[in-house]
Scaffold this active site. Structure first.
Site, PDB file in Angstrom:
ATOM      1  N   ASP A 179       9.325   2.774  -0.443  1.00 10.31           N
ATOM      2  CA  ASP A 179       8.291   3.405   0.363  1.00 10.31           C
ATOM      3  C   ASP A 179       8.626   3.099   1.823  1.00 10.31           C
ATOM      4  O   ASP A 179       8.362   1.999   2.325  1.00 10.31           O
ATOM      5  CB  ASP A 179       6.917   2.839  -0.031  1.00 10.31           C
ATOM      6  CG  ASP A 179       5.800   3.390   0.844  1.00 10.31           C
ATOM      7  OD1 ASP A 179       6.098   3.956   1.926  1.00 10.31           O
ATOM      8  OD2 ASP A 179       4.631   3.237   0.460  1.00 10.31           O
ATOM      9  N   LYS A 230       4.679   9.074   8.812  1.00  8.76           N
ATOM     10  CA  LYS A 230       4.576   8.517  10.175  1.00  8.76           C
ATOM     11  C   LYS A 230       5.642   9.060  11.126  1.00  8.76           C
ATOM     12  O   LYS A 230       5.536  10.184  11.564  1.00  8.76           O
ATOM     13  CB  LYS A 230       4.569   6.991  10.093  1.00  8.76           C
ATOM     14  CG  LYS A 230       3.397   6.529   9.174  1.00  8.76           C
ATOM     15  CD  LYS A 230       3.023   5.108   9.369  1.00  8.76           C
ATOM     16  CE  LYS A 230       2.031   4.604   8.362  1.00  8.76           C
ATOM     17  NZ  LYS A 230       0.635   4.784   8.690  1.00  8.76           N
ATOM     18  N   TYR A 239       0.863  -1.182   0.000  1.00  9.36           N
ATOM     19  CA  TYR A 239       0.000   0.000   0.000  1.00  9.36           C
ATOM     20  C   TYR A 239       0.898   1.230   0.000  1.00  9.36           C
ATOM     21  O   TYR A 239       1.815   1.328   0.822  1.00  9.36           O
ATOM     22  CB  TYR A 239      -0.889  -0.020   1.253  1.00  9.36           C
ATOM     23  CG  TYR A 239      -1.803   1.176   1.392  1.00  9.36           C
ATOM     24  CD1 TYR A 239      -2.926   1.307   0.576  1.00  9.36           C
ATOM     25  CD2 TYR A 239      -1.545   2.166   2.339  1.00  9.36           C
ATOM     26  CE1 TYR A 239      -3.780   2.398   0.719  1.00  9.36           C
ATOM     27  CE2 TYR A 239      -2.393   3.262   2.481  1.00  9.36           C
ATOM     28  CZ  TYR A 239      -3.509   3.369   1.664  1.00  9.36           C
ATOM     29  OH  TYR A 239      -4.341   4.454   1.799  1.00  9.36           O
TER      30      TYR A 239
HETATM   31  N1  HOZ Z   1      -3.612   3.175   6.125  1.00 11.41           N
HETATM   32  C1  HOZ Z   1      -3.287   3.138   7.498  1.00 11.41           C
HETATM   33  C2  HOZ Z   1      -2.708   1.841   7.908  1.00 11.41           C
HETATM   34  N2  HOZ Z   1      -1.916   1.167   6.973  1.00 11.41           N
HETATM   35  C3  HOZ Z   1      -4.489   3.404   8.342  1.00 11.41           C
HETATM   36  C4  HOZ Z   1      -4.468   4.740   8.892  1.00 11.41           C
HETATM   37  C5  HOZ Z   1      -5.669   5.052   9.777  1.00 11.41           C
HETATM   38  O1  HOZ Z   1      -6.737   4.496   9.563  1.00 11.41           O
HETATM   39  O2  HOZ Z   1      -5.527   5.857  10.661  1.00 11.41           O
END
Ligand code: HOZ
Length: 428
Positions: A238, A266, A143
């Site tokens: 990434d 992050k 992702y």
């Molecule tokens: N896409 C995020 C985890 N891989 C989720 C972020 C969230 O829902 O705060």
């Protein structure tokens, strides 16, 4: 136990789609009511009903030193008094760029953005602009944020909700996205041969966190590096999850592999909305205003976001022992879980590197999306709720990595192992 969260969720659903501002939070795949959080400190979260939880999500990665980490909070408070945004350059941005360069390998230049999605979207555009080619390879289950081009066979929320195609993403965009299985080198070679001189980039999570935690097989990343050199393809790491988490220099340092472009998110923001992409000067110089690859943002380099990130990274750089401590805690958790899972007799796989770890209820190795998806995810749902009931807050999906934070004590981890033992007795 969850009365206030339930009421808030009811209310939220009237004005927010699904009641949440990011899909995985909705608990839809595990069922039940998402917890509405009131506050957090160190390794603990407190929900609206006043329940306390040991947190293994860490805001999906950023809170590597625990919640409300005092130096970061203090720095934000001081900076906020000077205004929260200027829309003009500040010295802080230079300090941030210099600090990133001093920690992460292969970063000659770096551009700050406001999220990991923006970082990956911009890095791909840059790779395309630099090479003059359109196609790129991504791996099934990885992702890279929710920019259109990446929403093909994506992990995280798309895997959690089993979304195959995304309405609104046009064929024109997704036709240039080539996909194959993670860890499948032959498939990459095939795609490269079939699309000779058309591939701008290979983008990869060097250690995957979006189908649970999945490790690259020995030699896989090295082989991709060679293919990229041979075919003039930009190799994009990434590192939104792995950056400043697996080592001060992220996965590049931890795994001794060089990328051409790297994306961050992050941890780099210390809990504020921050992302960044950086890499070789020759490539980065194509970004506006130096080149014509356009990329911009009103809140890019925002002073509050910068001071939070700068303070967080400075702490990590000045005390690299944190990484060894985090890894020791994660291995302690892994060994404890191993013991109770083995005793339960249920098939399982634990993947772990550094402070990233995940559990799949599977009788086969989990090395790519198909092996992650074929695990017993119904059992994971039961495990999730049994753990939540015991005060342990895990990601509400088997397609997410757990992130340890350094505020966790060994006592917290012992409680987690005991909760797993009790949970398994309850659900099996
Ligand atoms: N896409 C995020 C985890 N891989 C989720 C972020 C969230 O829902 O705060």
């Amino acid at each position: 136990m969850y009365e206030k969260s339930k009421a808030l969720f009811e209310r939220a659903q009237k004005s927010i789609p699904g009641g949440v501002n990011s899909p995985v939070r909705a608990f839809k795949s595990v069922g039940g009511t998402p917890l509405f959080i009131q506050k957090a400190k160190g390794a603990y979260l407190y929900d609206a009903d006043g329940n306390q939880y040991i947190d293994y999500i860490a805001s999906w990665g950023p809170m590597i030193l625990g919640h409300a980490y005092e130096p970061v909070i203090k720095a934000i408070q001081e900076k906020a008094l000077l205004s929260t945004s200027y829309g003009a350059p500040t010295e802080l941005e230079i300090e941030m760029a210099e600090l990133i360069r001093s920690m992460a390998p292969n970063i000659d230049m770096v551009r700050m953005v406001s999220s990991g999605t923006e970082a990956c979207m911009s890095a791909l555009r840059l790779a395309r602009g630099y090479t003059g080619k359109n196609k790129f390879i991504k791996f099934e289950g990885c992702y890279h944020g929710h920019a259109d081009a990446f929403l093909v066979k994506a992990g995280s929320g798309m895997a959690t909700f089993n979304i195959q195609t995304v309405p609104g993403v046009t064929g024109g965009v997704s036709n240039d996205t080539l996909t194959c299985a993670y860890n499948d080198l032959d498939a990459v070679e095939r795609l490269v041969a079939e699309n000779k001189n058309e591939i701008a980039a290979i983008i990869i999570e060097p250690v995957v966190g979006n189908m649970g935690c999945i490790l690259p097989k020995a030699g896989f990343l090295e082989a991709l590096r060679k293919i990229c050199d041979r075919e003039s393809i930009v190799f994009i790491f990434d590192e939104v999850m792995t950056g400043f988490r697996l080592a001060p220099g992220g996965a590049q340092e931890r795994l001794s592999i060089n990328a051409d472009l790297v994306t961050f998110g992050k941890v780099i923001g210390g809990g504020m909305p921050v992302g960044a992409f950086g890499g070789k000067k020759e490539i980065m110089e194509n970004i506006a205003p130096l080149g014509n690859v356009y990329q911009a943002g009103t809140l890019s380099g925002n002073p509050i976001a910068m001071i939070a990130g700068l303070t967080m990274l400075t702490e990590l750089k000045s005390n690299p022992n944190i990484y060894a401590e985090l890894e020791q805690k994660t291995i302690y958790l892994k060994e404890g879980l191993d013991k109770v899972l083995k005793a339960s007799g249920t098939p399982y796989v634990i993947n772990q590197l550094g402070s990233m770890i995940s559990l799949h209820f599977s009788d086969h190795a989990v090395t790519d999306f198909d092996t992650a998806a074929s695990a017993n995810n119904d059992l994971f749902k039961k495990y999730f709720h049994a753990m939540l009931k015991r005060g342990i807050y895990l990601p509400p999906s088997a397609f997410e990595s757990w992130f340890l934070n350094n505020a966790l004590s060994y006592e917290d981890i012992d409680k987690t192992i005991l909760a797993t033992e009790e949970s398994l007795k309850e659900i099996l």
